[in-house]
Design an enzyme around this catalytic site. Structure first.
Site, PDB file in Angstrom:
ATOM      1  N   HIS A   4      21.360 -34.398  -8.763  1.00  0.00           N
ATOM      2  CA  HIS A   4      20.797 -34.982  -7.544  1.00  0.00           C
ATOM      3  C   HIS A   4      19.274 -34.828  -7.499  1.00  0.00           C
ATOM      4  O   HIS A   4      18.698 -34.742  -6.414  1.00  0.00           O
ATOM      5  CB  HIS A   4      21.442 -34.351  -6.306  1.00  0.00           C
ATOM      6  CG  HIS A   4      22.916 -34.606  -6.229  1.00  0.00           C
ATOM      7  ND1 HIS A   4      23.445 -35.835  -5.939  1.00  0.00           N
ATOM      8  CD2 HIS A   4      23.970 -33.785  -6.464  1.00  0.00           C
ATOM      9  CE1 HIS A   4      24.773 -35.765  -5.977  1.00  0.00           C
ATOM     10  NE2 HIS A   4      25.108 -34.537  -6.298  1.00  0.00           N
TER      11      HIS A   4
ATOM     12  N   LYS B  15       6.774  -3.757  -4.715  1.00  0.00           N
ATOM     13  CA  LYS B  15       8.174  -3.335  -4.683  1.00  0.00           C
ATOM     14  C   LYS B  15       8.727  -3.403  -3.273  1.00  0.00           C
ATOM     15  O   LYS B  15       9.865  -3.793  -3.052  1.00  0.00           O
ATOM     16  CB  LYS B  15       8.278  -1.906  -5.230  1.00  0.00           C
ATOM     17  CG  LYS B  15       9.685  -1.333  -5.245  1.00  0.00           C
ATOM     18  CD  LYS B  15      10.534  -2.000  -6.293  1.00  0.00           C
ATOM     19  CE  LYS B  15      11.940  -1.431  -6.364  1.00  0.00           C
ATOM     20  NZ  LYS B  15      12.859  -2.345  -7.081  1.00  0.00           N
TER      21      LYS B  15
ATOM     22  N   GLU C 165      19.799 -15.390  -8.725  1.00  0.00           N
ATOM     23  CA  GLU C 165      19.257 -14.071  -9.034  1.00  0.00           C
ATOM     24  C   GLU C 165      18.735 -14.039 -10.478  1.00  0.00           C
ATOM     25  O   GLU C 165      17.661 -13.478 -10.749  1.00  0.00           O
ATOM     26  CB  GLU C 165      20.337 -13.005  -8.810  1.00  0.00           C
ATOM     27  CG  GLU C 165      19.967 -11.598  -9.225  1.00  0.00           C
ATOM     28  CD  GLU C 165      18.735 -11.041  -8.527  1.00  0.00           C
ATOM     29  OE1 GLU C 165      18.279 -11.624  -7.527  1.00  0.00           O
ATOM     30  OE2 GLU C 165      18.210 -10.022  -9.010  1.00  0.00           O
TER      31      GLU C 165
ATOM     32  N   GLU D 284      10.069 -13.621 -12.072  1.00  0.00           N
ATOM     33  CA  GLU D 284       9.192 -12.541 -11.607  1.00  0.00           C
ATOM     34  C   GLU D 284       8.666 -11.659 -12.726  1.00  0.00           C
ATOM     35  O   GLU D 284       7.554 -11.150 -12.631  1.00  0.00           O
ATOM     36  CB  GLU D 284       9.855 -11.707 -10.498  1.00  0.00           C
ATOM     37  CG  GLU D 284      10.941 -10.760 -10.941  1.00  0.00           C
ATOM     38  CD  GLU D 284      11.417  -9.861  -9.810  1.00  0.00           C
ATOM     39  OE1 GLU D 284      12.613  -9.576  -9.774  1.00  0.00           O
ATOM     40  OE2 GLU D 284      10.606  -9.432  -8.975  1.00  0.00           O
TER      41      GLU D 284
ATOM     42  N   TRP E  62      -2.937  -2.708  -1.646  1.00  0.00           N
ATOM     43  CA  TRP E  62      -2.491  -4.039  -2.056  1.00  0.00           C
ATOM     44  C   TRP E  62      -3.194  -4.968  -1.081  1.00  0.00           C
ATOM     45  O   TRP E  62      -2.827  -5.015   0.096  1.00  0.00           O
ATOM     46  CB  TRP E  62      -0.973  -4.114  -1.911  1.00  0.00           C
ATOM     47  CG  TRP E  62      -0.292  -5.191  -2.664  1.00  0.00           C
ATOM     48  CD1 TRP E  62      -0.099  -5.257  -4.011  1.00  0.00           C
ATOM     49  CD2 TRP E  62       0.351  -6.350  -2.113  1.00  0.00           C
ATOM     50  NE1 TRP E  62       0.620  -6.386  -4.322  1.00  0.00           N
ATOM     51  CE2 TRP E  62       0.906  -7.067  -3.183  1.00  0.00           C
ATOM     52  CE3 TRP E  62       0.513  -6.840  -0.820  1.00  0.00           C
ATOM     53  CZ2 TRP E  62       1.608  -8.255  -3.005  1.00  0.00           C
ATOM     54  CZ3 TRP E  62       1.205  -8.027  -0.642  1.00  0.00           C
ATOM     55  CH2 TRP E  62       1.736  -8.717  -1.726  1.00  0.00           C
TER      56      TRP E  62
ATOM     57  N   ARG F 246       4.902   0.460  -6.257  1.00  0.00           N
ATOM     58  CA  ARG F 246       4.888  -0.404  -5.078  1.00  0.00           C
ATOM     59  C   ARG F 246       3.912  -1.575  -5.249  1.00  0.00           C
ATOM     60  O   ARG F 246       3.960  -2.523  -4.486  1.00  0.00           O
ATOM     61  CB  ARG F 246       4.463   0.413  -3.849  1.00  0.00           C
ATOM     62  CG  ARG F 246       5.464   1.474  -3.462  1.00  0.00           C
ATOM     63  CD  ARG F 246       4.847   2.500  -2.541  1.00  0.00           C
ATOM     64  NE  ARG F 246       4.615   2.003  -1.198  1.00  0.00           N
ATOM     65  CZ  ARG F 246       5.412   2.223  -0.171  1.00  0.00           C
ATOM     66  NH1 ARG F 246       6.510   2.926  -0.329  1.00  0.00           N
ATOM     67  NH2 ARG F 246       5.122   1.750   1.022  1.00  0.00           N
TER      68      ARG F 246
ATOM     69  N   CYS G 279       0.834  -1.205   0.000  1.00  0.00           N
ATOM     70  CA  CYS G 279       0.000   0.000   0.000  1.00  0.00           C
ATOM     71  C   CYS G 279       0.868   1.255   0.000  1.00  0.00           C
ATOM     72  O   CYS G 279       2.000   1.232   0.482  1.00  0.00           O
ATOM     73  CB  CYS G 279      -0.866   0.031   1.256  1.00  0.00           C
ATOM     74  SG  CYS G 279      -1.844  -1.441   1.484  1.00  0.00           S
TER      75      CYS G 279
ATOM     76  N   ASN H 289      -1.400   2.332   6.009  1.00  0.00           N
ATOM     77  CA  ASN H 289      -0.451   1.284   5.597  1.00  0.00           C
ATOM     78  C   ASN H 289      -0.124   0.486   6.833  1.00  0.00           C
ATOM     79  O   ASN H 289       0.118   1.072   7.884  1.00  0.00           O
ATOM     80  CB  ASN H 289       0.881   1.891   5.152  1.00  0.00           C
ATOM     81  CG  ASN H 289       0.829   2.376   3.742  1.00  0.00           C
ATOM     82  OD1 ASN H 289      -0.190   2.277   3.098  1.00  0.00           O
ATOM     83  ND2 ASN H 289       1.944   2.895   3.276  1.00  0.00           N
ATOM     84  N   GLY H 290      -0.026  -0.819   6.691  1.00  0.00           N
ATOM     85  CA  GLY H 290       0.355  -1.641   7.838  1.00  0.00           C
ATOM     86  C   GLY H 290      -0.743  -2.628   8.158  1.00  0.00           C
ATOM     87  O   GLY H 290      -1.656  -2.865   7.349  1.00  0.00           O
TER      88      GLY H 290
HETATM   89  O1  M6R Z   1      13.862  -3.551  -0.529  1.00  0.00           O
HETATM   90  P1  M6R Z   1      14.531  -4.866  -0.291  1.00  0.00           P
HETATM   91  O2  M6R Z   1      15.860  -4.984  -0.957  1.00  0.00           O
HETATM   92  O3  M6R Z   1      14.628  -5.222   1.160  1.00  0.00           O
HETATM   93  O4  M6R Z   1      13.563  -5.933  -0.955  1.00  0.00           O
HETATM   94  C1  M6R Z   1      13.770  -7.307  -0.792  1.00  0.00           C
HETATM   95  C2  M6R Z   1      13.041  -8.082  -1.859  1.00  0.00           C
HETATM   96  O5  M6R Z   1      11.663  -7.914  -1.742  1.00  0.00           O
HETATM   97  C3  M6R Z   1      13.466  -7.626  -3.268  1.00  0.00           C
HETATM   98  O6  M6R Z   1      14.850  -7.726  -3.399  1.00  0.00           O
HETATM   99  C4  M6R Z   1      12.795  -8.482  -4.351  1.00  0.00           C
HETATM  100  O7  M6R Z   1      13.186  -9.804  -4.262  1.00  0.00           O
HETATM  101  C5  M6R Z   1      13.141  -7.874  -5.698  1.00  0.00           C
HETATM  102  N1  M6R Z   1      12.297  -6.758  -5.982  1.00  0.00           N
HETATM  103  C6  M6R Z   1      13.070  -8.849  -6.794  1.00  0.00           C
HETATM  104  O8  M6R Z   1      13.515  -8.282  -7.994  1.00  0.00           O
END
Ligand code: M6R
Length: 579
Positions: A475, A574, A452, A459, A71, A27, A2, A97-98
């Site tokens: 394995h 985000k 990564e 994603e 969200w 976000r 949110c 938010n929260g």
């Molecule tokens: O803001 P942060 O780096 O703490 O976020 C952690 C993850 O949510 C973030 O790295 C997420 O995996 C990426 N947006 C993926 O691309």
């Protein structure tokens, strides 16, 4: 997650609120809403995306207002559940938010006392509690309400007939923008960039009483002063600047963000903290977790220090014995699990360091010291330039522990990143875009680089991808290899080169197509794989960066081929501010 915005001043609030909400779109959200106070309290809510002309369509009046992108957590993404939420008489509006953890109990009690609820949200209890405590003073009613709330919140409250916003924060970010006879509020800096560079970060427990000409902040009932800080981001940084997607722009910004992060260096206190550490534990989530794993692989063979990389989400419940320095890595500085892990480290009296991209973010308030990455605002949900900027910060720590052995490597690494940006990876992307599943493999630091690469692929393209240590495929996952399952293998010179080549041959023998990233001129590798992507033959630290950028491009072009919503992939936010 949110997002909230607020405006109070002399201008028409509605366009400012919608522009602010658009700035928070990155976000992630499924519904949105705005409330303004003019001659009456007016509320406008919708599901879906905010359109370009939403302010005209909404047609709200007033120069005081609050807005929200939701969200969904408690309750489906519907108009009724969208914020602002209001009290029984619809005189009070709240955005939040929260998570209010005790909302069920509060709701039951409020219903017993006759309050009529419309939504399934936890937020609505806040509006009804304020209504119940209102005796002519909105600030007093909000203060009385906060005493009942358990959980996390950043809230903005407005009421009919009052040119006033009351804001409160506990464990959810809230920042105020200071203008001339006007104030702004938002859950992060993005909506403020268009209007002011002067900001005030509220602390947990702060309550702000805001009118066009006056801002009073209270903590534990006492008036307190919070410093005005200057934002170090520019509004241009938050624009797409001719690129098709924010993600593409952010991939291309990496030479600069890497260089700027290296150039900013590490301050003396933090250097001492790093040098004094006998043991280092890192905590992070998602992409940031991958950078901590890469750090572990790189630093342990080079320096005499033992390093643990832990997932923030696991750490809180399965805390390892803690000694030495704890480093929390987070682009946003707001990830709940990472902050919880950091707080636990503090409770164990460990020295703590935050590596983050966002000045003033919550993590910077929890950690003893902060190492700020210089990536600038990252808007694409997929982390790209923040990932390489985190590596810039972490590689500086390696360099520090190695007495500056990599000064030269790090000060030129941005050039190598620039060299791979224009690579044409479309053949590989075509292969991936036809697949339902893909594997990414590497050894040593290239194992987390592969994780990564797989995360980026899944994603934004929705192609299921897994990152594996190359030796582990046999394995179990070998059972999944088919001619329709591409395997992306990172195979660069070094002690694991020949075993990687053997692994690739084993994969080929199972008829899976292989896309290999190796160094320029590696004919042996080029001959055995289906697609060969050559990168410059550079230092290991630089190869980690260049291979990562190639994998970002691969994910990006695969997602383009599949026409995905690249900057706003489905179901993702985000900044993840819930557990
Ligand atoms: O803001 P942060 O780096 O703490 O976020 C952690 C993850 O949510 C973030 O790295 C997420 O995996 C990426 N947006 C993926 O691309």
């Amino acid at each position: 997650m949110c997002g909230i915005v607020g405006y109070i001043g002399r201008r028409d609030a509605t366009p400012i609120l919608f522009k602010g909400l658009r700035r928070l779109e990155y976000r992630g959200y499924d519904s949105f809403g705005v409330a303004t106070v003019g001659s009456a309290l007016e509320v406008y809510k919708k599901t879906g995306r905010i359109s370009d002309n939403e302010a005209e369509v909404a047609c709200l009046r007033g120069s005081t207002g609050i807005g929200h992108t939701r969200w969904a957590s408690y309750g489906e993404p519907t108009v009724i559940n969208a914020h602002p939420q209001t009290d029984c008489d619809e005189r009070i509006a709240v955005v939040h938010n929260g998570v209010i953890e005790n909302y069920n109990e509060l709701k039951r009690q409020l219903q017993e006392r006759g309050h009529i609820f419309r939504s399934e949200t936890d937020t609505e209890v806040i509006a009804h509690l304020i209504e119940e405590h209102y005796e002519g003073d909105l600030l007093a009613a909000v203060n009385a309400t906060l005493a009942y709330l358990q959980g996390s919140y950043a809230i903005l409250v407005v009421m009919e007939d009052a040119q006033r916003i009351v804001a409160a924060r506990n464990a959810s970010p809230l920042v105020l923008g200071v203008g001339d006879s006007e104030f702004f509020a938002a859950s992060d800096l993005m909506p403020l960039l268009d209007y002011t560079e002067r900001v005030i970060y509220l602390e947990d427990g702060d309550v702000a009483d805001i009118t066009p000409n006056r801002l009073d902040i209270y903590h534990d009932g006492q008036r307190v002063e919070r410093p005005i800080e200057l934002i170090n981001w520019r509004v241009e940084d938050a624009r797409k600047g001719g690129f098709a997607h924010y993600m593409q722009k952010e991939i291309f910004e990496q030479p600069q963000s890497f260089y700027e992060t290296i150039r900013a260096g590490i301050d003396e206190h933090t250097r001492r903290m790093i040098m004094d550490a006998n043991e280092i534990t890192l905590v992070a989530c998602g992409t940031s977790y991958h950078t901590t794993l890469i750090f572990k692989y790189l630093i342990e063979p080079l320096c005499n220090v033992s390093v643990r990389a832990e997932m923030g989400s696991e750490f809180k419940y399965f805390t390892p014995p803690l000694n030495g320095l704890v480093i929390a890595v987070s682009q946003s500085g707001e990830t709940t699990d990472t902050i919880a892990a950091l707080s636990m480290a503090k409770a164990h009296n460990c020295p703590t360091l935050a590596i983050t991209n966002v000045q003033g973010s919550t993590i910077t308030r929890v950690a003893d010291r902060t190492l700020l990455m210089r990536a600038g605002p990252e808007i694409g949900v997929a982390a790209t330039k923040s990932y390489t900027a985190q590596l810039a910060a972490l590689m500086q720590i390696i360099n520090l522990r190695c007495d500056g052995a990599f000064d030269d490597v790090l000060s030129h690494a941005h050039l190598a990143i620039g060299d791979v940006l224009l690579y044409d990876v479309r053949d590989a992307a075509t292969l991936c875009s036809k697949a339902n599943h893909a594997f990414f493999v590497g050894r040593g630091p290239f194992y987390p680089v592969s994780m990564e690469g797989a995360l980026k692929m899944k994603e934004i393209s929705y192609v299921h991808a897994e990152g594996y240590a190359a030796g582990e495929l046999k394995h179990g996952p070998f059972a999944l290899l088919t001619p329709e399952t591409p395997v992306v293998a990172i195979c660069t010179p070094g002690p694991t080169y020949s075993v990687m080549v053997s692994n690739i041959k084993e994969i080929k023998a199972r008829k899976a197509p292989v896309i290999a990233i190796g160094v320029d001129g590696d004919k042996e590798l080029a001959e055995i794989v289906d697609v060969f992507i050559p990168i410059p033959n550079t230092h290991l630290l630089v190869q980690v960066l260049t291979t990562s950028v190639v994998l970002q491009l691969l994910a990006y072009h695969t997602a383009c081929a599949l026409q995905r919503d690249i900057d706003r992939p489905r179901n993702l936010a985000k900044s993840v501010t819930v557990e």
